[in-house]
Write a protein that holds these residues in place. Structure first.
Motif, PDB file in Angstrom:
ATOM      1  N   GLU A   1       6.839   1.219  28.904  1.00  0.00           N
ATOM      2  CA  GLU A   1       7.192   2.331  29.303  1.00  0.00           C
ATOM      3  C   GLU A   1       8.229   2.633  29.092  1.00  0.00           C
ATOM      4  OE1 GLU A   1       8.045   4.527  32.223  1.00  0.00           O
ATOM      5  OE2 GLU A   1       6.205   3.646  31.857  1.00  0.00           O
ATOM      6  N   LYS A   2       9.811   2.200  27.896  1.00  0.00           N
ATOM      7  CA  LYS A   2      10.470   2.318  27.509  1.00  0.00           C
ATOM      8  C   LYS A   2      10.438   3.346  26.213  1.00  0.00           C
ATOM      9  CE  LYS A   2      15.052   0.767  25.117  1.00  0.00           C
ATOM     10  NZ  LYS A   2      15.775  -0.386  24.478  1.00  0.00           N
ATOM     11  N   GLU A   3       8.994   2.133  25.441  1.00  0.00           N
ATOM     12  CA  GLU A   3       9.055   3.846  24.436  1.00  0.00           C
ATOM     13  C   GLU A   3       8.037   4.807  24.811  1.00  0.00           C
ATOM     14  OE1 GLU A   3       7.918  -0.116  21.526  1.00  0.00           O
ATOM     15  OE2 GLU A   3       5.952   0.581  22.351  1.00  0.00           O
ATOM     16  N   LYS A   4       7.043   4.377  25.953  1.00  0.00           N
ATOM     17  CA  LYS A   4       6.743   5.658  26.627  1.00  0.00           C
ATOM     18  C   LYS A   4       8.169   6.615  27.058  1.00  0.00           C
ATOM     19  CE  LYS A   4       4.801   7.874  30.682  1.00  0.00           C
ATOM     20  NZ  LYS A   4       3.415   6.999  31.903  1.00  0.00           N
ATOM     21  N   GLN A   5       8.904   6.402  27.257  1.00  0.00           N
ATOM     22  CA  GLN A   5       9.563   8.068  27.434  1.00  0.00           C
ATOM     23  C   GLN A   5      10.112   8.247  26.363  1.00  0.00           C
ATOM     24  OE1 GLN A   5      10.735   9.026  30.247  1.00  0.00           O
ATOM     25  NE2 GLN A   5       9.276   7.789  31.428  1.00  0.00           N
ATOM     26  N   ALA A   6      10.699   7.419  25.568  1.00  0.00           N
ATOM     27  CA  ALA A   6      11.013   7.670  23.601  1.00  0.00           C
ATOM     28  C   ALA A   6      10.296   9.029  23.150  1.00  0.00           C
ATOM     29  CB  ALA A   6      10.957   6.728  23.074  1.00  0.00           C
ATOM     30  N   LEU A   7       9.533   8.464  23.685  1.00  0.00           N
ATOM     31  CA  LEU A   7       7.429   9.379  23.451  1.00  0.00           C
ATOM     32  C   LEU A   7       8.054  10.755  23.852  1.00  0.00           C
ATOM     33  CD1 LEU A   7       4.781   7.262  22.539  1.00  0.00           C
ATOM     34  CD2 LEU A   7       6.856   7.945  21.258  1.00  0.00           C
ATOM     35  N   LEU A   8       8.198  10.569  25.120  1.00  0.00           N
ATOM     36  CA  LEU A   8       8.786  11.811  25.803  1.00  0.00           C
ATOM     37  C   LEU A   8      10.450  12.790  25.722  1.00  0.00           C
ATOM     38  CD1 LEU A   8       7.597  11.283  29.294  1.00  0.00           C
ATOM     39  CD2 LEU A   8       5.874  12.105  28.226  1.00  0.00           C
ATOM     40  N   THR A   9      11.008  11.873  25.275  1.00  0.00           N
ATOM     41  CA  THR A   9      12.151  12.698  24.504  1.00  0.00           C
ATOM     42  C   THR A   9      11.662  13.420  23.087  1.00  0.00           C
ATOM     43  OG1 THR A   9      13.523  11.613  25.873  1.00  0.00           O
ATOM     44  CG2 THR A   9      14.819  11.832  23.856  1.00  0.00           C
ATOM     45  N   LEU A  10      11.223  12.661  22.743  1.00  0.00           N
ATOM     46  CA  LEU A  10      10.657  13.280  21.149  1.00  0.00           C
ATOM     47  C   LEU A  10      10.140  14.653  21.527  1.00  0.00           C
ATOM     48  CD1 LEU A  10      10.317  12.645  18.190  1.00  0.00           C
ATOM     49  CD2 LEU A  10       7.868  12.022  19.019  1.00  0.00           C
ATOM     50  N   LYS A  11       8.955  14.446  22.029  1.00  0.00           N
ATOM     51  CA  LYS A  11       8.668  15.454  22.236  1.00  0.00           C
ATOM     52  C   LYS A  11       9.407  16.884  23.091  1.00  0.00           C
ATOM     53  CE  LYS A  11       4.482  17.626  25.300  1.00  0.00           C
ATOM     54  NZ  LYS A  11       3.787  17.391  26.257  1.00  0.00           N
ATOM     55  N   ARG A  12      10.312  16.384  23.782  1.00  0.00           N
ATOM     56  CA  ARG A  12      10.747  17.745  24.246  1.00  0.00           C
ATOM     57  C   ARG A  12      11.327  19.023  23.127  1.00  0.00           C
ATOM     58  NH1 ARG A  12      11.342  14.330  28.579  1.00  0.00           N
ATOM     59  NH2 ARG A  12      13.249  12.951  28.114  1.00  0.00           N
TER      60      ARG A  12
END
Length: 730
Positions: free
Chosen positions: A35-46
């Motif tokens: 889950e932590k890595e998922k949020q990191a990817l979403l932050t990267l996308k933004r």
């Protein structure tokens, strides 16, 4: 009892086999992403711009980020291990600027503690610097940032990624900075690509520490005419070394001979003037690819190159000071597929005596040969019959502008004649299939007929791909074979400047794709076939200086050419020549009182026929065969053109400003501007900072530096080809 025992044993064996297979192929349960890595990817996308919706699957609604496109996870742990964020290429190898990722790379990448593969290539980060925090991603083994529009200095923190094995920084713009020395401390590197990244200065000696490096690409940089570093020879594991177009000069260090496992070596488009091709290259027996073209080598071609029995590609073209006593060494290249010796001046001058080289019979032993270029040399003698053994050749060898003689043998002419023609300078025809033997001394055109008359289908099968036939400026005699008319795809036919007799083939009108026909300066006779009126695509026609007679057939195309296309045929008449009269039709009857006029006309045309070739060669012969004079001539024209631009345009604009200052009315937007930059001027402008970083990178990627890195010689050569075509036209 025995049968029962055997049955039980078979059943038991089947049971154990089935159990083993089930346990072996048992599907692992799918593990969702962290889950932590998922949020990191979403932050990267933004932080990224994504006009092509390449990351459309990256959504908080999709719970498992391991199922997102361009994301790879470990099957057992669910941790993100790979990010494939390269912008996609189109089918033609280019990419759509509108679909490129861009924006900012978020430090949230640091949350991906198990990431070992990161690919951001072909993106557009708007000349930003490479993020320094990438140096803290210690798990990375593969980092690809090629053509991502990065600029400024490379952060030294990248040197902290001790486990990095693959690094590609090519195609960015590092502002002519030197290659960072800290790269030499990345001892795990196996692949290092820095080509086309606008590096300059000296190559740091620390790179010599990369003893495990297998791939090194430094082409398309500017190393200020420094010699090739000798420490490259200490990289004993190198398999690929590319130094093409990197502004090296001086001697090639003998230490390169220590690279016993090297398979690919490209030293082309540098300046090794007044040095010879090193003979130690002949000891690098693992070489598969050796490119030395346009490197200003001089002296004899070392016969040791014939020891490279594994070599598949050899290019020595455009080294105008190379010499060869003979070409027999080529027979040792038993695996060769591409052999380029065009414009290498393969002759030797001893006390003003030219020793010419012949094409050796042994060349026919190179059974894997697919491409052969021997054009624009000083080769003499006949074409060996043994070349007919080259059954694999897919590109018909260039033999133009030599001093070859004899007949054109049947069997060297392969079944498939696909080649990149020297005339293919226009975008609409990037590839031609051609037969080019122009500017030699071949003597008999009927050998062009590959099969006896009456076998047109076989003839068409053998030559059906040909779009260009250029046999001009030879000593060809005989008649034009009727079978040539079956070449329905032919676009360019040039048989001019020969001694051809007979008639123009009656069925020439069947060749409806013809765009250029030049049969001038021969001894062709008879009428122009009425079928030539079918050639609706023809845009260049020259039938001048033959013995053609009768009326020019009426058609929209044939009458669209001026009289120059037909001049030198005294008995030819009809638009655009003078109209035909009734008395002119019987050729054996001359009107009374016209004998003297006819004789005068004949003498006039005979004088034109003799005067044209004499004047042509007197003016252009030296430029044709004296390379140094030709280059000096076109350089003089370029200098004059540049002087006119530099002096005229500012003065005219100054004059216009003066008129304005005196309140004189001028048309709006009255101003003279410089013309578009040539490729060579464009390169100077790029290196001088004329273009913005973004424009600079876009142009360098779109053209892949093909045009920007063109040398002055290629510009001169193009002008020379165009100039000679215009001379012959007028």
């Amino acid at each position: 009892m025995g049968a029962s025992f055997a049955t039980h044993m078979l059943l038991l064996l089947w049971f154990f086999t089935a159990t083993f297979c089930l346990s072996f192929f048992k599907a692992e349960p799918h593990v969702s992403c962290n889950e932590k890595e998922k949020q990191a990817l979403l932050t990267l996308k933004r932080g990224l711009t994504d006009p092509g919706n390449l990351l459309s699957s990256w959504s908080s609604d999709q719970e498992d980020c391991c199922r997102w496109e361009r994301v790879r996870c470990d099957n057992k742990t669910g941790r993100v291990t790979e990010l494939h964020l390269s912008s996609p290429l189109d089918a033609d190898g280019s990419f759509n600027y509108k679909k490129r990722l861009g924006g900012e790379i978020s430090p949230s990448l640091l949350e991906l503690g198990f990431l070992n593969y990161l690919n951001l290539s072909f993106s557009d980060f708007n000349c930003a610097h490479i993020p320094s925090f990438l140096g803290s991603m210690g798990s990375l083994t593969h980092l690809d940032l090629q053509w991502a529009n990065f600029s400024r200095l490379i952060p030294h923190q990248l040197g902290n990624i001790s486990g990095l094995r693959y690094l590609d920084l090519s195609g960015n713009d590092f502002n002519r900075a030197p290659i960072p020395s800290f790269l030499g401390s990345m001892g795990s590197l196996r692949h290092l690509d820095l080509h086309g990244a606008n590096f300059s200065g000296l190559i740091p000696h620390q790179l010599g520490n990369l003893s495990g490096l297998r791939y090194l690409d430094l082409r398309w940089n500017d190393f200020n005419r420094a010699p090739i570093p000798s420490f490259l020879g200490s990289m004993g594991n190198l398999r690929h070394l590319d130094l093409h177009g990197a502004n090296f000069s001086g001697l090639i260090p003998h230490q390169l001979g220590n690279l016993s496992g090297l398979r690919y070596l490209d030293l082309s488009e540098n300046d090794f003037s007044r040095t010879g091709i090193p003979s130690f290259l002949g000891s690098m027996v693992t070489l598969r690819h050796l490119d030395l073209h346009q490197a200003n080598f001089s002296g004899l071609i070392p016969h040791q190159l014939g020891n490279l029995s594994s070599l598949r590609y050899l290019d020595l073209q455009y080294n105008s000071d190379l010499h060869a006593d003979n070409l027999r060494w080529m027979s040792g290249l038993s695996s060769i597929q591409y052999l380029g010796l065009g414009e290498a001046d393969l002759h030797r001058e001893v006390d003003w005596l030219q020793i010419m080289s012949e094409i050796p019979e042994s060349l026919g032993k190179l059974k894997h040969l697919e491409f052969l270029d021997l054009g624009d040399n000083s080769l003499n003698g006949p074409i060996p019959q043994s070349l007919g053994n080259l059954s694999e050749i897919a590109n018909l060898y260039y033999l133009y502008q030599n001093q070859l003689n004899g007949t054109i043998p049947k069997r060297p002419i392969p079944n498939c004649l696909k080649n990149i023609s020297a005339m293919a300078t226009h975008d609409e025809y990037p590839f031609f299939e051609s037969l080019e033997f122009n500017f030699n001394y071949f003597s008999y055109i009927e050998n062009l007929v590959l099969v006896p008359k009456g076998h047109e289908l076989e003839y068409e099968e053998n030559l059906r791909f040909v779009k260009i036939i250029d046999l001009s400026s030879n000593n060809l005699s005989g008649s034009i074979p009727d079978e040539i008319s079956v070449l329905s795809e032919l676009r360019f036919l040039n048989l001019s400047q020969n001694h051809l007799t007979g008639k123009i083939p009656e069925k020439i009108g069947n060749m409806k794709e013809l765009e250029t026909v030049d049969l001038s300066h021969n001894h062709l006779s008879g009428e122009i076939p009425p079928s030539m009126s079918n050639l609706t695509f023809i845009n260049y026609l020259d039938l001048s200086y033959n013995n053609l007679s009768g009326k020019i057939p009426s058609s929209t195309q044939l009458q669209s050419f001026d009289a120059h296309s037909y001049t030198g045929n005294p008995q030819l008449c009809g638009d655009p020549l003078p109209k035909c009269t009734v008395e002119e039709k019987p050729l054996n009857r001359t009107p009374i009182g016209k004998t003297e006029d006819h004789s005068e006309n004949s003498n006039f045309y005979m004088g034109m026929g003799v005067g044209f070739p004499v004047g042509f060669w007197a003016i252009c012969g030296i430029l044709f065969f004296k390379r140094t004079w030709r280059h000096a001539y076109f350089k003089f024209l370029d200098d004059i053109q540049d002087w006119v631009y530099v002096t005229t345009v500012p003065n005219v604009n100054w004059f216009l400003e003066k008129l304005k200052s005196h309140h004189l009315s001028l048309p709006p937007r009255t101003k003279f501007e410089f013309p578009a930059l040539s490729p060579v001027m464009m390169e100077a402008g790029v290196q001088g900072g004329m273009l913005s970083c973004q424009d600079h990178t876009r142009k360098r990627f779109k053209k892949k530096l093909k045009l920007v890195r063109m040398k002055a010689w290629s510009v001169e050569k193009s002008k020379y080809i165009v100039a000679m075509a215009l001379i012959r036209l007028y």
